[in-house]
Design a protein around this motif. Structure first.
Motif, PDB file in Angstrom:
ATOM      1  N   THR A 145      30.838  35.362  51.956  1.00 53.91           N
ATOM      2  CA  THR A 145      31.514  35.003  50.697  1.00 53.91           C
ATOM      3  C   THR A 145      31.787  36.223  49.829  1.00 53.91           C
ATOM      4  N   LEU A 146      30.765  37.012  49.556  1.00 55.19           N
ATOM      5  CA  LEU A 146      30.941  38.178  48.683  1.00 55.19           C
ATOM      6  C   LEU A 146      31.943  39.165  49.262  1.00 55.19           C
ATOM      7  N   SER A 147      31.805  39.460  50.552  1.00 58.24           N
ATOM      8  CA  SER A 147      32.708  40.427  51.187  1.00 58.24           C
ATOM      9  C   SER A 147      34.139  39.918  51.167  1.00 58.24           C
ATOM     10  N   ARG A 148      34.310  38.636  51.412  1.00 53.76           N
ATOM     11  CA  ARG A 148      35.654  38.066  51.423  1.00 53.76           C
ATOM     12  C   ARG A 148      36.304  38.156  50.047  1.00 53.76           C
ATOM     13  N   GLU A 149      35.537  37.856  49.004  1.00 53.61           N
ATOM     14  CA  GLU A 149      36.080  37.919  47.654  1.00 53.61           C
ATOM     15  C   GLU A 149      36.457  39.346  47.258  1.00 53.61           C
ATOM     16  N   MET A 150      35.735  40.320  47.799  1.00 49.13           N
ATOM     17  CA  MET A 150      36.107  41.713  47.530  1.00 49.13           C
ATOM     18  C   MET A 150      37.488  42.027  48.083  1.00 49.13           C
ATOM     19  N   PHE A 151      37.764  41.545  49.288  1.00 49.74           N
ATOM     20  CA  PHE A 151      39.061  41.835  49.892  1.00 49.74           C
ATOM     21  C   PHE A 151      40.184  41.043  49.233  1.00 49.74           C
ATOM     22  N   THR A 152      39.906  39.847  48.713  1.00 47.82           N
ATOM     23  CA  THR A 152      40.947  39.135  47.963  1.00 47.82           C
ATOM     24  C   THR A 152      41.275  39.881  46.668  1.00 47.82           C
ATOM     25  N   THR A 153      40.261  40.497  46.067  1.00 47.16           N
ATOM     26  CA  THR A 153      40.512  41.325  44.883  1.00 47.16           C
ATOM     27  C   THR A 153      41.355  42.545  45.240  1.00 47.16           C
ATOM     28  N   ILE A 154      41.046  43.170  46.369  1.00 50.14           N
ATOM     29  CA  ILE A 154      41.833  44.310  46.833  1.00 50.14           C
ATOM     30  C   ILE A 154      43.287  43.896  47.056  1.00 50.14           C
ATOM     31  N   THR A 155      43.487  42.729  47.636  1.00 53.46           N
ATOM     32  CA  THR A 155      44.843  42.225  47.865  1.00 53.46           C
ATOM     33  C   THR A 155      45.613  42.086  46.558  1.00 53.46           C
ATOM     34  N   SER A 156      44.968  41.534  45.544  1.00 49.24           N
ATOM     35  CA  SER A 156      45.652  41.346  44.261  1.00 49.24           C
ATOM     36  C   SER A 156      45.986  42.681  43.611  1.00 49.24           C
ATOM     37  N   LEU A 157      45.083  43.664  43.699  1.00 51.10           N
ATOM     38  CA  LEU A 157      45.336  44.975  43.098  1.00 51.10           C
ATOM     39  C   LEU A 157      46.457  45.729  43.829  1.00 51.10           C
ATOM     40  N   ILE A 158      46.483  45.636  45.150  1.00 51.68           N
ATOM     41  CA  ILE A 158      47.558  46.288  45.906  1.00 51.68           C
ATOM     42  C   ILE A 158      48.900  45.635  45.584  1.00 51.68           C
ATOM     43  N   THR A 159      48.898  44.317  45.423  1.00 48.24           N
ATOM     44  CA  THR A 159      50.139  43.619  45.052  1.00 48.24           C
ATOM     45  C   THR A 159      50.641  44.103  43.698  1.00 48.24           C
ATOM     46  N   VAL A 160      49.719  44.324  42.768  1.00 51.26           N
ATOM     47  CA  VAL A 160      50.106  44.872  41.465  1.00 51.26           C
ATOM     48  C   VAL A 160      50.755  46.245  41.641  1.00 51.26           C
ATOM     49  N   TYR A 161      50.153  47.077  42.465  1.00 50.64           N
ATOM     50  CA  TYR A 161      50.687  48.433  42.662  1.00 50.64           C
ATOM     51  C   TYR A 161      52.076  48.390  43.290  1.00 50.64           C
ATOM     52  N   ILE A 162      52.264  47.551  44.299  1.00 51.24           N
ATOM     53  CA  ILE A 162      53.563  47.463  44.960  1.00 51.24           C
ATOM     54  C   ILE A 162      54.631  46.976  43.991  1.00 51.24           C
ATOM     55  N   THR A 163      54.294  45.961  43.196  1.00 50.80           N
ATOM     56  CA  THR A 163      55.257  45.439  42.230  1.00 50.80           C
ATOM     57  C   THR A 163      55.583  46.482  41.159  1.00 50.80           C
ATOM     58  N   ALA A 164      54.558  47.204  40.704  1.00 48.32           N
ATOM     59  CA  ALA A 164      54.786  48.256  39.699  1.00 48.32           C
ATOM     60  C   ALA A 164      55.664  49.365  40.257  1.00 48.32           C
ATOM     61  N   GLU A 165      55.436  49.733  41.517  1.00 47.48           N
ATOM     62  CA  GLU A 165      56.244  50.790  42.125  1.00 47.48           C
ATOM     63  C   GLU A 165      57.710  50.379  42.228  1.00 47.48           C
ATOM     64  N   ARG A 166      57.975  49.140  42.654  1.00 47.58           N
ATOM     65  CA  ARG A 166      59.355  48.657  42.735  1.00 47.58           C
ATOM     66  C   ARG A 166      60.001  48.626  41.355  1.00 47.58           C
ATOM     67  N   CYS A 167      59.187  48.291  40.353  1.00 50.31           N
ATOM     68  CA  CYS A 167      59.700  48.268  38.982  1.00 50.31           C
ATOM     69  C   CYS A 167      60.104  49.670  38.537  1.00 50.31           C
ATOM     70  N   LEU A 168      59.286  50.654  38.829  1.00 47.21           N
ATOM     71  CA  LEU A 168      59.586  52.033  38.445  1.00 47.21           C
ATOM     72  C   LEU A 168      60.813  52.567  39.189  1.00 47.21           C
ATOM     73  N   CYS A 169      60.999  52.124  40.424  1.00 49.71           N
ATOM     74  CA  CYS A 169      62.175  52.562  41.188  1.00 49.71           C
ATOM     75  C   CYS A 169      63.470  52.119  40.538  1.00 49.71           C
ATOM     76  N   ILE A 170      63.432  50.985  39.860  1.00 52.47           N
ATOM     77  CA  ILE A 170      64.624  50.487  39.184  1.00 52.47           C
ATOM     78  C   ILE A 170      64.763  51.086  37.790  1.00 52.47           C
ATOM     79  N   VAL A 171      63.639  51.183  37.068  1.00 53.04           N
ATOM     80  CA  VAL A 171      63.684  51.667  35.685  1.00 53.04           C
ATOM     81  C   VAL A 171      63.921  53.175  35.630  1.00 53.04           C
ATOM     82  N   PHE A 172      63.254  53.934  36.520  1.00 49.72           N
ATOM     83  CA  PHE A 172      63.401  55.399  36.539  1.00 49.72           C
ATOM     84  C   PHE A 172      63.780  55.855  37.954  1.00 49.72           C
ATOM     85  N   PRO A 173      64.983  55.564  38.398  1.00 52.22           N
ATOM     86  CA  PRO A 173      65.353  55.865  39.790  1.00 52.22           C
ATOM     87  C   PRO A 173      65.351  57.351  40.127  1.00 52.22           C
ATOM     88  N   LEU A 174      65.634  58.214  39.150  1.00 52.33           N
ATOM     89  CA  LEU A 174      65.705  59.652  39.425  1.00 52.33           C
ATOM     90  C   LEU A 174      64.354  60.343  39.330  1.00 52.33           C
TER      91      LEU A 174
END
Length: 358
Positions: free
Chosen positions: A118-147
């Protein structure tokens, strides 16, 4: 001057406890076993099995495409986290099946699965959510500051962020592991000893704090994904309007519009899936923080198990469906997928996709 405690304050507390008790009384052992059988033994087992295969495919395809771009590293890390989460979910399902089968193994399965899966699994679900945040933020920056985005987010910084996310999250439950241990307990009523959890004095405090931190991280992740998605959609619409007003070539405008719609659909789906699938777990973590007896051992253990069976089912779905989005949204991913499985039926020149990325 002493604070005045009115009778109405005690009445509100009594009503709160009474309402919880009224709900908890419906979660009998029989009802709990039915929920566990349906959600864990059947649904989670099947979804996790398919998700493990899907994420192995994701890892292979992103590795073949090359881990030489930030987005590929992000998707590769996401697939790795989802794979680990689903493998641990299957371990959890095994414990549930052993418990429901009334196995004669001298083990308190509820407590052992908490420490091992249980504990180990919840750690990886947290990692999944944080990586999703990073990917979404990166795509956002690519549009807002393309250069400027290449100076803001480099390949090395992305690798460092992924390592930090994994390392910090995996180290987060040290307090719980340091205040609990496995031991043999003797149960006089059945005259047998069982392998179960032992607790130190401050275990409950560490457990409550852990649930609270997990809930806060989840809430911040959801809000971050929503905010970045809204910014991304706004900027894409703004760009689309600009190109139309500039009277650009019709084919180029049409192509840009299609690309914009595809990008918006991708990020909206990512945000929607993350929020829908992770909100139940966040709510239950908050409930555990507010009600100390809402856990696997105390008064509301049956209700805890039933509600978490739904939360874990949603989290398993979230970890299993990315391959569907990749196949739908990425031509290069579909091409690599065909090369991996349908080389004979769909012959494609491998040089066409060599060294290509997402």
């Amino acid at each position: 001057m002493e604070p005045i405690v009115t009778l109405s304050a005690f009445s509100e507390i009594d009503n709160y406890e009474s309402s919880i008790n009224d709900v908890a009384m419906y979660f009998t052992d029989e009802i709990t076993n039915i929920f566990l059988m349906i959600n864990f033994a059947c649904l989670c087992g099947l979804i996790s099995f398919l998700g493990i295969i899907a994420n192995i495919i994701n890892l292979i395809i992103f590795y073949r495409q090359g881990l030489n771009t930030t987005i590929n590293i992000g998707f590769f890390s996401l697939a790795l986290s989802d794979l680990c989460s689903l493998v641990l979910q299957q371990v959890f399902n095994v414990f549930v099946n052993l418990r429901l089968s009334n196995s004669d193994v001298p083990v308190v399965f509820v407590e052992i699965q908490f420490l091992t899966a249980t504990l180990s699994r919840e750690m990886f679900t947290t990692i999944t959510s944080l990586i999703t945040v990073y990917i979404t933020a990166e795509r956002c920056l690519c549009i807002v500051f393309p250069l400027q985005v290449k100076q803001m987010i480099s390949l090395r910084s992305t690798i460092v962020v992924m390592i930090v996310i994994f390392a910090v999250t995996l180290l987060s439950p040290i307090a719980i592991y340091s205040t609990s241990y496995l031991e043999w307990k003797f149960y006089p009523n059945i005259n047998r000893s069982f392998l179960s959890m032992g607790y130190k004095d401050n275990f409950e405090t560490c457990e409550v704090v852990s649930y609270f931190i997990h809930a806060i991280v989840g809430l911040v992740s959801y809000l971050a994904v929503v905010i970045f998605t809204l910014i991304l959609i706004y900027k894409l619409q703004e760009k689309h309007t600009f190109y139309r007003k500039a009277n650009l070539n019709q084919d180029k405008t049409r192509s840009l519009s299609k690309r914009d719609r595809t990008t918006m659909a991708t990020v909206v789906l990512i945000a929607t899936i993350l929020i829908v699938c992770f909100i139940p777990a966040g709510i239950l973590c908050i409930m555990s923080f507010l009600e100390p007896e809402f856990n696997v051992r105390d008064k509301y253990h049956n209700m805890f198990y039933c509600l978490w069976s739904f939360a874990m089912l949603f989290e398993s779905i979230n970890s299993s469906v990315p391959i569907v989005l990749y196949l739908r949204m990425s031509t290069r991913f579909r091409t690599q997928f065909r090369l991996l499985f349908y080389r004979c039926l769909c012959p494609i020149e491998s040089s066409v996709i060599k060294n290509k990325t997402w």
